[in-house]
Motif scaffolding. Structure first.
Motif, PDB file in Angstrom:
ATOM      1  N   GLY A 161       0.809  -1.215   0.000  1.00 16.52           N
ATOM      2  CA  GLY A 161       0.000   0.000   0.000  1.00 16.52           C
ATOM      3  C   GLY A 161       0.839   1.261   0.000  1.00 16.52           C
ATOM      4  N   PHE A 162       1.896   1.282   0.784  1.00 14.57           N
ATOM      5  CA  PHE A 162       2.723   2.487   0.858  1.00 14.57           C
ATOM      6  C   PHE A 162       3.544   2.688  -0.418  1.00 14.57           C
ATOM      7  CE2 PHE A 162       2.477   1.786   5.654  1.00 14.57           C
ATOM      8  CZ  PHE A 162       1.408   2.665   5.766  1.00 14.57           C
ATOM      9  N   LEU A 163       3.915   1.603  -1.087  1.00 15.83           N
ATOM     10  CA  LEU A 163       4.581   1.746  -2.385  1.00 15.83           C
ATOM     11  C   LEU A 163       3.615   2.305  -3.429  1.00 15.83           C
ATOM     12  CD1 LEU A 163       6.794  -1.478  -2.597  1.00 15.83           C
ATOM     13  CD2 LEU A 163       7.584   0.891  -2.420  1.00 15.83           C
ATOM     14  N   VAL A 164       2.355   1.907  -3.346  1.00 13.92           N
ATOM     15  CA  VAL A 164       1.351   2.495  -4.242  1.00 13.92           C
ATOM     16  C   VAL A 164       1.264   4.002  -4.003  1.00 13.92           C
ATOM     17  CG1 VAL A 164      -1.120   2.596  -4.774  1.00 13.92           C
ATOM     18  CG2 VAL A 164       0.008   0.379  -4.508  1.00 13.92           C
ATOM     19  N   ALA A 165       1.248   4.403  -2.730  1.00 10.71           N
ATOM     20  CA  ALA A 165       1.191   5.832  -2.405  1.00 10.71           C
ATOM     21  C   ALA A 165       2.428   6.556  -2.930  1.00 10.71           C
ATOM     22  CB  ALA A 165       1.078   6.013  -0.893  1.00 10.71           C
ATOM     23  N   ARG A 166       3.590   5.952  -2.754  1.00  9.20           N
ATOM     24  CA  ARG A 166       4.830   6.587  -3.236  1.00  9.20           C
ATOM     25  C   ARG A 166       4.829   6.705  -4.752  1.00  9.20           C
ATOM     26  NH1 ARG A 166       7.685   9.657  -4.527  1.00  9.20           N
ATOM     27  NH2 ARG A 166       9.966   9.790  -4.416  1.00  9.20           N
ATOM     28  N   LEU A 167       4.279   5.716  -5.432  1.00  6.26           N
ATOM     29  CA  LEU A 167       4.205   5.771  -6.888  1.00  6.26           C
ATOM     30  C   LEU A 167       3.282   6.903  -7.337  1.00  6.26           C
ATOM     31  CD1 LEU A 167       5.033   4.471  -9.568  1.00  6.26           C
ATOM     32  CD2 LEU A 167       3.067   2.935  -9.345  1.00  6.26           C
ATOM     33  N   VAL A 168       2.164   7.066  -6.650  1.00  6.57           N
ATOM     34  CA  VAL A 168       1.249   8.169  -6.968  1.00  6.57           C
ATOM     35  C   VAL A 168       1.951   9.505  -6.779  1.00  6.57           C
ATOM     36  CG1 VAL A 168      -0.863   9.351  -6.232  1.00  6.57           C
ATOM     37  CG2 VAL A 168      -0.834   6.860  -6.458  1.00  6.57           C
ATOM     38  N   GLU A 169       2.697   9.635  -5.703  1.00  9.54           N
ATOM     39  CA  GLU A 169       3.414  10.884  -5.442  1.00  9.54           C
ATOM     40  C   GLU A 169       4.476  11.149  -6.506  1.00  9.54           C
ATOM     41  OE1 GLU A 169       3.018  10.443  -0.571  1.00  9.54           O
ATOM     42  OE2 GLU A 169       4.987  10.406  -1.542  1.00  9.54           O
ATOM     43  N   ALA A 170       5.148  10.090  -6.944  1.00 15.26           N
ATOM     44  CA  ALA A 170       6.200  10.258  -7.948  1.00 15.26           C
ATOM     45  C   ALA A 170       5.627  10.615  -9.312  1.00 15.26           C
ATOM     46  CB  ALA A 170       7.028   8.974  -8.045  1.00 15.26           C
ATOM     47  N   LEU A 171       4.433  10.108  -9.604  1.00 17.15           N
ATOM     48  CA  LEU A 171       3.813  10.380 -10.901  1.00 17.15           C
ATOM     49  C   LEU A 171       3.072  11.713 -10.929  1.00 17.15           C
ATOM     50  CD1 LEU A 171       2.353   6.853 -11.729  1.00 17.15           C
ATOM     51  CD2 LEU A 171       4.319   7.953 -12.813  1.00 17.15           C
ATOM     52  N   ALA A 172       2.691  12.228  -9.770  1.00 15.31           N
ATOM     53  CA  ALA A 172       1.860  13.432  -9.719  1.00 15.31           C
ATOM     54  C   ALA A 172       2.476  14.631 -10.428  1.00 15.31           C
ATOM     55  CB  ALA A 172       1.531  13.774  -8.271  1.00 15.31           C
ATOM     56  N   PRO A 173       3.775  14.952 -10.263  1.00 15.23           N
ATOM     57  CA  PRO A 173       4.328  16.120 -10.963  1.00 15.23           C
ATOM     58  C   PRO A 173       4.267  15.992 -12.476  1.00 15.23           C
ATOM     59  CG  PRO A 173       5.767  15.435  -9.179  1.00 15.23           C
ATOM     60  CD  PRO A 173       4.752  14.355  -9.346  1.00 15.23           C
ATOM     61  N   ALA A 174       4.411  14.763 -12.986  1.00 13.74           N
ATOM     62  CA  ALA A 174       4.360  14.574 -14.433  1.00 13.74           C
ATOM     63  C   ALA A 174       2.940  14.722 -14.962  1.00 13.74           C
ATOM     64  CB  ALA A 174       4.909  13.195 -14.797  1.00 13.74           C
ATOM     65  N   VAL A 175       1.978  14.325 -14.148  1.00 11.78           N
ATOM     66  CA  VAL A 175       0.579  14.418 -14.568  1.00 11.78           C
ATOM     67  C   VAL A 175       0.067  15.841 -14.442  1.00 11.78           C
ATOM     68  CG1 VAL A 175      -1.759  13.633 -14.046  1.00 11.78           C
ATOM     69  CG2 VAL A 175       0.153  12.022 -13.947  1.00 11.78           C
ATOM     70  N   ARG A 176       0.525  16.551 -13.406  1.00 11.11           N
ATOM     71  CA  ARG A 176       0.015  17.895 -13.141  1.00 11.11           C
ATOM     72  C   ARG A 176       1.187  18.856 -12.959  1.00 11.11           C
ATOM     73  NH1 ARG A 176      -0.840  20.492  -8.442  1.00 11.11           N
ATOM     74  NH2 ARG A 176      -0.415  18.595  -7.270  1.00 11.11           N
ATOM     75  N   PRO A 177       1.796  19.333 -14.046  1.00 13.44           N
ATOM     76  CA  PRO A 177       2.886  20.304 -13.912  1.00 13.44           C
ATOM     77  C   PRO A 177       2.387  21.563 -13.232  1.00 13.44           C
ATOM     78  CG  PRO A 177       2.729  19.455 -16.154  1.00 13.44           C
ATOM     79  CD  PRO A 177       1.497  19.031 -15.446  1.00 13.44           C
ATOM     80  N   ARG A 178       3.247  22.173 -12.436  1.00 10.75           N
ATOM     81  CA  ARG A 178       2.839  23.343 -11.678  1.00 10.75           C
ATOM     82  C   ARG A 178       2.892  24.610 -12.523  1.00 10.75           C
ATOM     83  NH1 ARG A 178       6.637  23.249  -6.661  1.00 10.75           N
ATOM     84  NH2 ARG A 178       6.884  21.024  -6.473  1.00 10.75           N
TER      85      ARG A 178
END
Length: 537
Positions: A161-178
């Motif tokens: 579960g925590f690796l899933v969370a870390r993967l979401v966090e790692a992918l978030a900047p690529a999906v939603r550039p600031r």
């Protein structure tokens, strides 16, 4: 992200974990519920993280043991669920500290597992219900219990579960550039985390491909008697003598079936917990009934009985009743339920309200770690909630038990999904120990379980039934049994080390790193121009 939004995410996470267990039984939701716990507490201060963790705990535990509300009472349900929810809040306090470490999913999974271990034994005798591994019985990862134990399996599921969370966090900047920033995002964290997640899932699948094969050490034929509970079915005391008589009659009928060749002769018979709710040694009618049944079937019967221990205490025992020598070896329930079977600190207060007023004598805990000797077979016994605790079966198996038995009542919970939750835990214990397991219930789920968790035979709830099955005996120890308590100790040490390292890292940041760190997913607004910097129209 506001604390309110995070709290809603935590609520959703708790509900997903609840849905992984019976009665909904969607275990594939479990890692996502755990992942939402990590995402909801990300980037918060210690106290806010603890508050959000508590929200998760309330969402999960109040729904997970909702069966207590109608079966025991709303007061007991609220009290127990509230206490257990606090542990998820305490874990939340540690999240900001542990997240400062490299490979934080590993350390946080160890902390989650340690939290489960602590709340399974404290306060009083603790409450193991709701451990992550207890949701895994009908999944491809269940065979791993024989190798890493249920504690180790909880760790691996939390890590997933925590690796899933870390993967979401790692992918978030690529999906939603600031702010329209189109700079190239470093994909290495996502690739590394994704590879770790795939590797972990592959590791979890290995036992499914190569399950533990317990060495055969003989066979035995065992009968499990489910006598049923008269009246409404959820109250043993409504007609406790009728309960005993039901088990006597069913055993006598079994003896007739054996005599006519309709059933094979069992090596021994298992009666459930509370097959007698009064002391079988002092109550003449109950004693006569048991002796009649044992004499008729001609083999030892494991009787589940409440035995007096002085004026103020009782024992919940499994008693080996031999047709020749009478009552002999006994197992005493090791984990009585606080405020259900005894009143903690009774010397300081005497409750006279609700269900607590019905507990006039306290149940003492047993300490036996050696298996029972039944018809020449070493049998590890557990009574009701004992099956949820790691130490009960583990110590008896390590002491030489060839077979497992569980004597349980379930009558109080017969109209709830507690019965199915307990039966799932029971099946996992068979896998963990690499042993056949025989369950006798008064009117819940009587069954015979193979070492891979398969239910070989079962009786319908609220019926009178006798199961007679041939089971295999095993003297070998699974890797989980060999490791014993050491996985829990290891995760505790890892948790303490992570907390120390995280606190040191936090202090160094405060002293040398300047301004407080801003989490990557939190957008920092640009400062407003001062009057002197304001553009001229």
């Amino acid at each position: 992200m506001s604390v309110l939004i995070r709290s809603l995410i935590a609520v959703l996470g708790g509900l997903l974990v609840t849905a992984s267990f019976e009665p909904i039984t969607l275990p594939w939701l479990l890692p996502f519920g755990v992942a939402l716990y990590a995402l909801a507490t990300r980037g918060l201060s210690v106290w806010r993280s603890g508050a959000v963790g508590l929200v998760f705990g309330v969402s999960f535990y109040f729904t997970h043991i909702e069966w207590m509300r109608g079966s025991v009472g709303p007061d007991a349900w609220v009290a127990l669920a509230a206490v257990e929810a606090v542990f998820y809040g305490l874990l939340g306090l540690a999240v900001p500290v542990i997240r400062r470490l490299p490979a934080w999913p590993l350390w946080l999974a160890a902390a989650w597992t340690t939290m489960e271990t602590v709340r399974s034994g404290w306060p009083f005798s603790g409450m193991p219900w709701g451990r992550l591994s207890f949701a895994a019985v009908d999944t491809p990862v269940a065979p791993a219990a024989a190798y890493v134990g249920l504690t180790g399996l909880s760790f691996l599921l939390a890590l997933t579960g925590f690796l899933v969370a870390r993967l979401v966090e790692a992918l978030a900047p690529a999906v939603r550039p600031r702010g329209g920033d189109r700079r190239v995002v470093d994909a290495r964290p996502a690739r590394t985390t994704g590879a770790a997640l795939v590797g972990l899932l592959a590791l979890l699948m290995v036992p499914a491909v190569a399950p533990y094969d317990p060495p055969l050490d003989g066979t035995a034929t065992v009968a499990a008697v489910q006598g049923d509970v008269p009246g409404p079915g959820n109250d043993i005391l409504w007609d406790h003598r009728g309960v005993t008589q039901n088990h006597v009659d069913a055993t006598v009928r079994l003896a007739l079936d054996v005599a006519t060749g309709e059933q094979p002769r069992p090596d021994f018979v298992v009666w459930p917990e509370n097959s007698t709710a009064v002391d079988p040694f002092t109550d003449v009618a109950v004693n006569d009934g048991i002796r009649t049944a044992v004499s008729a079937v001609g083999v030892p019967v494991m009787v589940g009985g409440i035995v007096d221990e002085g004026r103020d205490h009782v024992l919940n025992q499994g008693i080996v009743w031999d047709p020749v020598t009478g009552p002999g070896d006994r197992y005493t329930k090791q984990h009585p339920v606080p405020y259900g079977e005894y009143i903690p600190y009774r010397r300081y207060w005497e409750p006279k309200f609700g269900q607590l007023a019905l507990i006039t004598r306290d149940m003492k805990s047993g300490t036996r770690t050696a298996p029972l000797r039944v018809a020449g077979i070493e049998v590890a016994d557990a009574i009701c909630f004992d099956i949820a605790y790691d130490d009960v079966m583990r110590e008896q198996v390590r002491a030489g038990a060839d077979l497992l038995t569980v004597q349980t009542s379930n009558a109080s919970f017969i109209f709830t999904h507690q019965v199915e939750q307990q039966f799932a835990i029971t099946r996992l214990r068979a896998i963990e120990a690499g042993r056949w397991l025989v369950v006798a219930s008064t009117n819940g789920r009587t069954g015979v379980i193979a070492p891979d968790g398969t239910v070989v035979a079962s009786a319908d709830p609220r019926t009178t039934a006798v199961l007679v099955e041939r089971v295999e005996l095993s003297a070998g120890l699974t890797p989980a049994m060999r490791m014993g308590v050491w996985p829990s100790r290891l995760f505790t040490v890892l948790t303490l080390a992570a907390l120390v390292a995280g606190i040191v890292a936090y202090r160094r940041e405060r002293e040398f790193a300047g301004p407080a760190r801003v989490e990557p997913d939190e957008e920092t607004p640009a400062p407003s121009p001062t009057p002197n910097e304001a553009p001229v129209a």
